[in-house]
Design a protein around this motif. Structure first.
Motif, PDB file in Angstrom:
ATOM      1  N   ALA A  64       9.285   8.482  -7.290  1.00  0.00           N
ATOM      2  CA  ALA A  64       8.721   7.661  -8.365  1.00  0.00           C
ATOM      3  C   ALA A  64       7.564   6.807  -7.851  1.00  0.00           C
ATOM      4  N   VAL A  65       7.736   6.198  -6.696  1.00  0.00           N
ATOM      5  CA  VAL A  65       6.675   5.372  -6.126  1.00  0.00           C
ATOM      6  C   VAL A  65       5.495   6.252  -5.721  1.00  0.00           C
ATOM      7  N   GLY A  66       5.786   7.412  -5.176  1.00  0.00           N
ATOM      8  CA  GLY A  66       4.718   8.351  -4.813  1.00  0.00           C
ATOM      9  C   GLY A  66       3.923   8.809  -6.024  1.00  0.00           C
ATOM     10  N   ARG A  67       4.617   9.041  -7.140  1.00  0.00           N
ATOM     11  CA  ARG A  67       3.916   9.423  -8.374  1.00  0.00           C
ATOM     12  C   ARG A  67       3.013   8.299  -8.862  1.00  0.00           C
ATOM     13  N   MET A  68       3.482   7.051  -8.744  1.00  0.00           N
ATOM     14  CA  MET A  68       2.639   5.916  -9.144  1.00  0.00           C
ATOM     15  C   MET A  68       1.371   5.870  -8.302  1.00  0.00           C
ATOM     16  N   ALA A  69       1.513   6.045  -6.994  1.00  0.00           N
ATOM     17  CA  ALA A  69       0.346   6.040  -6.109  1.00  0.00           C
ATOM     18  C   ALA A  69      -0.609   7.168  -6.471  1.00  0.00           C
ATOM     19  N   ASP A  70      -0.069   8.341  -6.760  1.00  0.00           N
ATOM     20  CA  ASP A  70      -0.904   9.479  -7.126  1.00  0.00           C
ATOM     21  C   ASP A  70      -1.656   9.220  -8.426  1.00  0.00           C
ATOM     22  N   LYS A  71      -0.971   8.690  -9.419  1.00  0.00           N
ATOM     23  CA  LYS A  71      -1.628   8.396 -10.698  1.00  0.00           C
ATOM     24  C   LYS A  71      -2.728   7.371 -10.522  1.00  0.00           C
ATOM     25  N   LEU A  72      -2.479   6.344  -9.747  1.00  0.00           N
ATOM     26  CA  LEU A  72      -3.498   5.319  -9.519  1.00  0.00           C
ATOM     27  C   LEU A  72      -4.700   5.906  -8.791  1.00  0.00           C
ATOM     28  N   SER A  73      -4.458   6.785  -7.825  1.00  0.00           N
ATOM     29  CA  SER A  73      -5.565   7.365  -7.062  1.00  0.00           C
ATOM     30  C   SER A  73      -6.428   8.275  -7.930  1.00  0.00           C
ATOM     31  N   ARG A  74      -5.823   8.871  -8.981  1.00  0.00           N
ATOM     32  CA  ARG A  74      -6.574   9.734  -9.885  1.00  0.00           C
ATOM     33  C   ARG A  74      -7.171   8.964 -11.062  1.00  0.00           C
ATOM     34  N   GLY A  75      -6.858   7.686 -11.162  1.00  0.00           N
ATOM     35  CA  GLY A  75      -7.361   6.899 -12.280  1.00  0.00           C
ATOM     36  C   GLY A  75      -6.614   7.165 -13.569  1.00  0.00           C
ATOM     37  N   ALA A  76      -5.383   7.634 -13.473  1.00  0.00           N
ATOM     38  CA  ALA A  76      -4.615   7.998 -14.653  1.00  0.00           C
ATOM     39  C   ALA A  76      -3.800   6.820 -15.202  1.00  0.00           C
ATOM     40  N   VAL A  77      -4.065   5.624 -14.702  1.00  0.00           N
ATOM     41  CA  VAL A  77      -3.341   4.440 -15.145  1.00  0.00           C
ATOM     42  C   VAL A  77      -4.213   3.677 -16.123  1.00  0.00           C
ATOM     43  N   ARG A  78      -3.635   3.315 -17.249  1.00  0.00           N
ATOM     44  CA  ARG A  78      -4.411   2.571 -18.254  1.00  0.00           C
ATOM     45  C   ARG A  78      -4.310   1.093 -18.046  1.00  0.00           C
TER      46      ARG A  78
END
Length: 78
Positions: A64-78
């Motif tokens: 779950a934490v790894g997915r958060m890091a991945d989303k942030l690195s791709r700019g997929a966080v609003r």
């Protein structure tokens, strides 16, 4: 007023006008945000590694934490 509008008004009153200043300020802001995001991503990756894979609960937390890091690195966080 926003902080950006306050800064623009201050500069208009107190600093010699540089037509490129708004672009320079935007570039500086983008650099600061990118550095902040890189630090957050590094911290999340470190936390994910700390959970380890010794059991199902630890694995799910790390994923779950790894997915958060991945989303942030791709700019997929609003």
């Amino acid at each position: 007023m926003s902080a950006r509008e306050d800064l623009d008004a201050y500069i208009a009153r107190h600093v010699d006008h540089d037509p490129e200043f708004p672009a320079k300020l935007d570039a500086f802001q983008a650099a600061v945000i990118a550095e902040r995001d890189a630090q957050i991503i590094a911290w999340l990756a470190k936390k994910a590694a700390e959970y380890g894979v010794s059991n199902r609960d630890a694995r799910s937390k790390a994923e779950a934490v790894g997915r958060m890091a991945d989303k942030l690195s791709r700019g997929a966080v609003r």
